[in-house]
Motif scaffolding. Structure first.
Motif, PDB file in Angstrom:
ATOM      1  N   ARG A 197       0.848  -1.195   0.000  1.00 25.49           N
ATOM      2  CA  ARG A 197       0.000   0.000   0.000  1.00 25.49           C
ATOM      3  C   ARG A 197       0.881   1.240   0.000  1.00 25.49           C
ATOM      4  NH1 ARG A 197      -2.389  -4.099   2.734  1.00 25.49           N
ATOM      5  NH2 ARG A 197      -4.680  -4.317   2.596  1.00 25.49           N
ATOM      6  N   ARG A 198       0.960   1.911  -1.142  1.00 21.27           N
ATOM      7  CA  ARG A 198       1.879   3.048  -1.290  1.00 21.27           C
ATOM      8  C   ARG A 198       1.523   4.195  -0.353  1.00 21.27           C
ATOM      9  NH1 ARG A 198       2.977   5.360  -7.251  1.00 21.27           N
ATOM     10  NH2 ARG A 198       0.688   5.372  -7.204  1.00 21.27           N
ATOM     11  N   TRP A 199       0.223   4.465  -0.197  1.00 18.97           N
ATOM     12  CA  TRP A 199      -0.183   5.545   0.700  1.00 18.97           C
ATOM     13  C   TRP A 199       0.277   5.292   2.131  1.00 18.97           C
ATOM     14  CZ3 TRP A 199      -3.177   4.052   4.791  1.00 18.97           C
ATOM     15  CH2 TRP A 199      -3.859   2.845   4.668  1.00 18.97           C
ATOM     16  N   TRP A 201       2.991   3.316   3.310  1.00 19.11           N
ATOM     17  CA  TRP A 201       4.410   3.472   3.616  1.00 19.11           C
ATOM     18  C   TRP A 201       4.912   4.884   3.329  1.00 19.11           C
ATOM     19  CZ3 TRP A 201       7.350   4.902  -0.459  1.00 19.11           C
ATOM     20  CH2 TRP A 201       7.041   4.441  -1.734  1.00 19.11           C
ATOM     21  N   ALA A 202       4.268   5.615   2.402  1.00 17.17           N
ATOM     22  CA  ALA A 202       4.690   6.992   2.134  1.00 17.17           C
ATOM     23  C   ALA A 202       4.466   7.885   3.350  1.00 17.17           C
ATOM     24  CB  ALA A 202       3.945   7.539   0.924  1.00 17.17           C
ATOM     25  N   GLN A 206       7.154   9.747   5.852  1.00 23.28           N
ATOM     26  CA  GLN A 206       6.983  11.155   6.187  1.00 23.28           C
ATOM     27  C   GLN A 206       7.103  11.377   7.689  1.00 23.28           C
ATOM     28  OE1 GLN A 206       2.927  12.407   6.130  1.00 23.28           O
ATOM     29  NE2 GLN A 206       3.384  14.552   5.701  1.00 23.28           N
ATOM     30  N   VAL A 369       4.521  14.668   0.603  1.00 27.35           N
ATOM     31  CA  VAL A 369       3.684  13.474   0.579  1.00 27.35           C
ATOM     32  C   VAL A 369       2.474  13.654  -0.346  1.00 27.35           C
ATOM     33  CG1 VAL A 369       2.041  13.938   2.452  1.00 27.35           C
ATOM     34  CG2 VAL A 369       2.919  11.622   2.123  1.00 27.35           C
ATOM     35  N   VAL A 372       2.123  11.723  -3.745  1.00 35.89           N
ATOM     36  CA  VAL A 372       1.607  10.350  -3.851  1.00 35.89           C
ATOM     37  C   VAL A 372       0.129  10.422  -4.242  1.00 35.89           C
ATOM     38  CG1 VAL A 372       1.215   8.188  -2.623  1.00 35.89           C
ATOM     39  CG2 VAL A 372       3.245   9.569  -2.110  1.00 35.89           C
ATOM     40  N   PRO A 373      -0.269   9.856  -5.393  1.00 32.08           N
ATOM     41  CA  PRO A 373      -1.654  10.010  -5.853  1.00 32.08           C
ATOM     42  C   PRO A 373      -2.688   9.491  -4.869  1.00 32.08           C
ATOM     43  CG  PRO A 373      -0.265   9.178  -7.629  1.00 32.08           C
ATOM     44  CD  PRO A 373       0.572   9.168  -6.385  1.00 32.08           C
ATOM     45  N   GLU A 374      -2.416   8.348  -4.201  1.00 37.66           N
ATOM     46  CA  GLU A 374      -3.406   7.777  -3.287  1.00 37.66           C
ATOM     47  C   GLU A 374      -3.688   8.697  -2.105  1.00 37.66           C
ATOM     48  OE1 GLU A 374      -1.292   4.339  -5.294  1.00 37.66           O
ATOM     49  OE2 GLU A 374      -0.768   6.279  -4.426  1.00 37.66           O
ATOM     50  N   VAL A 375      -2.687   9.456  -1.668  1.00 34.98           N
ATOM     51  CA  VAL A 375      -2.909  10.390  -0.566  1.00 34.98           C
ATOM     52  C   VAL A 375      -3.915  11.454  -0.971  1.00 34.98           C
ATOM     53  CG1 VAL A 375      -1.813  12.114   0.926  1.00 34.98           C
ATOM     54  CG2 VAL A 375      -0.631   9.968   0.433  1.00 34.98           C
ATOM     55  N   ARG A 376      -3.852  11.889  -2.206  1.00 36.99           N
ATOM     56  CA  ARG A 376      -4.784  12.907  -2.689  1.00 36.99           C
ATOM     57  C   ARG A 376      -6.147  12.333  -3.050  1.00 36.99           C
ATOM     58  NH1 ARG A 376      -0.444  13.735  -6.196  1.00 36.99           N
ATOM     59  NH2 ARG A 376      -1.816  13.240  -7.944  1.00 36.99           N
TER      60      ARG A 376
END
Length: 398
Positions: A197-199, A201-202, A206, A369, A372-376
Motif C-alpha cells: 500500500r503506497r499511501w 508506507w509513504a 513522512q 507526501v 503520492v496520488p493515493e494520498v490525494r
C-alpha cells in the motif's frame, strides 16, 4: 484517559529532572532517546504478539511493567541526583512497555468500532484522551515547578497501575485463534501487506522524519527555551496543555465532519506541525507559542482521525496490530536519533538554527507526501450518513 493523565506530565518532569541534576541539553536528548530506542526495536514484536494473543491482556501487562519502571524512576529522583545511567535505563524500560502496549491498544480500538461509525467513535475517543492530557500537562508543569519532577513521575506510575486494574475488566468476545505460524512468518505477512500500500508506507516515511523534529522541539528545545526566557517548567506545561486543548476542540469538529478524501484532509493538518518550532525560532513570547501549540494540536487530531479511519477501512482486522506496529516502527525509527542529536545540532547551528531546521523540515514533508496520488485521491467508502444498525461488536467492557 487515566494513563494519559499521568503520562502527559512525565516528559516535562523527566526533562527537568535531568536539568535539575546539573546536566544540559545534550543529556536531555540522550534520556529522551533512551526511551524511544526500545520503542522502535520492540514495536514489531509487540504487534505480532498482539495479533496472536488477547490484546487487552497485552495492554494490562504493559501497563503493570510501566507502573513499576516509573515508580523506581520517581523514587530515584525524589531521593535526589540520580545517576545518568539510571535515568537512561529506566527511560528505556518505559519505552519497552510502550512498544507492546501501542499496537495492542490500536488494534483494540479499531477492532471494536464498526467501519460506518469509525470517525465519530475515534473522535470521541480522542476527545477523552486529549482531555486527560490537558489536565496532565498542566498539572505536570505545575507540580514540577512547585513540588519537583519526582512527584510527577510518581503520579504517572500510579496512573499506569490504576489503568491496568481497570483494563482487567475488558472481555474478549469470540475466540481469537493463532494461525500456528511463527512470529517471523506473521511479521513477513504483515510486511507484505504494509509495503503493498503506497499511501501507507509513504506517510510512515513522512512521519519518520517529522516525529524526530517534533519530539526534539517538544522534549528538548522547548524545555530549554522555557527555562532560558519563559519562566521554566510551568510555562512549557502551559504550552503543552494548549496542544492538548487544540486536539480536544478539533475532535468535536471531526466527530461531525466526514470529509470524503480522508487522507488529503488529514495531511492538511500536518502543515500545522511546524508552527511551534517556528515561533520558538522567531523568539516570540509565550502567548504566541501557546497559540502555535494549539494549532499544532488541531493538526494532530485532523490527521489522526483521518489516518485511523483509513486503517479501519483498508486493513483486515486480523492484521490491525501488525500494521499498526509497522506504522509505529517506521514513524518512531528516527526519534532516538532526533533527540540524541538535538544537543549536538543546537551546538553546531545554534538553538535558533536548529529550530528553523525543524520548522522547515515539517513544512517540506507535509508538501512532499502530496506527490503520492493515493494520498490525494483515497476516499471514504462508508459514509456515516448511510450507516445502518451495526453488527455486534467484537469486544466489550465488562
Amino acid at each position: 484517559m487515566v494513563s494519559a493523565l499521568g503520562n502527559a506530565g512525565a516528559p516535562i518532569a523527566t526533562a527537568f529532572a535531568v536539568l535539575e541534576a546539573g546536566w544540559h541539553t545534550t543529556e536531555v536528548g540522550y534520556v529522551t532517546a533512551a526511551r524511544t530506542v526500545p520503542l522502535v526495536v520492540l514495536m514489531l514484536i509487540g504487534g505480532a504478539v498482539a495479533d496472536r494473543w488477547p490484546r487487552h491482556v497485552v495492554m494490562v501487562s504493559a501497563n503493570v511493567f510501566n507502573a513499576v519502571s516509573q515508580a523506581v524512576l520517581a523514587a530515584l529522583v525524589l531521593i535526589g541526583h540520580p545517576p545518568l545511567w539510571a535515568l537512561l535505563v529506566l527511560s528505556a524500560a518505559g519505552g519497552a512497555g510502550q512498544a507492546f502496549y501501542t499496537p495492542a491498544a490500536e488494534g483494540v480500538i479499531l477492532q471494536a468500532v464498526p467501519p460506518e461509525h469509525s470517525s465519530k467513535a475515534i473522535s470521541v475517543f480522542k476527545m477523552g484522551l486529549n482531555g486527560s492530557q490537558i489536565g496532565g500537562a498542566a498539572l505536570g508543569g505545575l507540580l514540577t515547578a512547585v513540588a519537583g519532577p519526582g512527584w510527577v513521575l510518581a503520579l504517572d506510575a500510579g496512573c499506569f497501575a490504576v489503568a491496568a486494574l481497570m483494563r482487567t475488566g475488558l472481555v474478549q468476545v469470540g475466540e481469537r485463534k493463532s494461525s500456528g505460524e511463527s512470529l517471523v512468518h506473521e511479521l513477513r505477512v504483515g510486511w507484505r501487506e504494509f509495503i503493498s500500500r503506497r499511501w501507507l508506507w509513504a506517510i510512515v516515511v513522512q512521519f519518520s522524519l517529522m516525529n524526530a523534529c517534533v519530539l526534539a522541539v517538544e522534549a528538548v528545545y522547548g524545555p530549554v527555551v522555557a527555562k532560558q526566557r519563559m519562566g521554566g517548567a510551568g510555562a512549557w506545561g502551559t504550552a503543552m496543555a494548549a496542544l492538548s486543548i487544540g486536539m480536544v476542540l478539533s475532535a468535536v469538529l471531526m466527530a461531525r465532519w466526514q470529509p470524503r478524501r480522508v487522507l488529503l484532509v488529514g495531511n492538511g493538518g500536518v502543515f500545522l506541525f511546524g508552527l511551534p518550532a517556528l515561533t520558538l525560532a522567531l523568539r516570540l513570547p509565550l502567548p504566541a507559542v501557546v497559540v502555535a501549540m494549539f494549532l499544532s494540536g488541531v493538526g494532530v487530531t485532523v490527521f489522526v482521525v483521518g489516518w485511523l479511519v483509513t486503517l479501519r477501512q483498508e486493513i483486515p482486522e486480523e492484521l490491525l496490530s501488525r500494521i499498526s506496529a509497522y506504522d509505529g516502527f517506521g514513524s518512531f525509527a528516527l526519534m532516538p536519533a532526533g533527540t540524541a542529536l538535538a544537543g549536538p545540532v543546537a551546538n553546531a547551528l545554534g538553538l535558533s538554527g536548529a529550530l528553523w531546521a525543524c520548522a522547515l523540515t515539517c513544512l517540506g514533508l507535509a508538501a512532499a507526501v502530496l506527490l503520492v496520488p493515493e494520498v490525494r485521491q483515497l476516499e471514504r467508502k462508508v459514509p456515516e450518513a448511510r450507516s445502518k444498525t451495526p453488527e455486534p461488536e467484537p469486544a466489550t467492557s465488562g
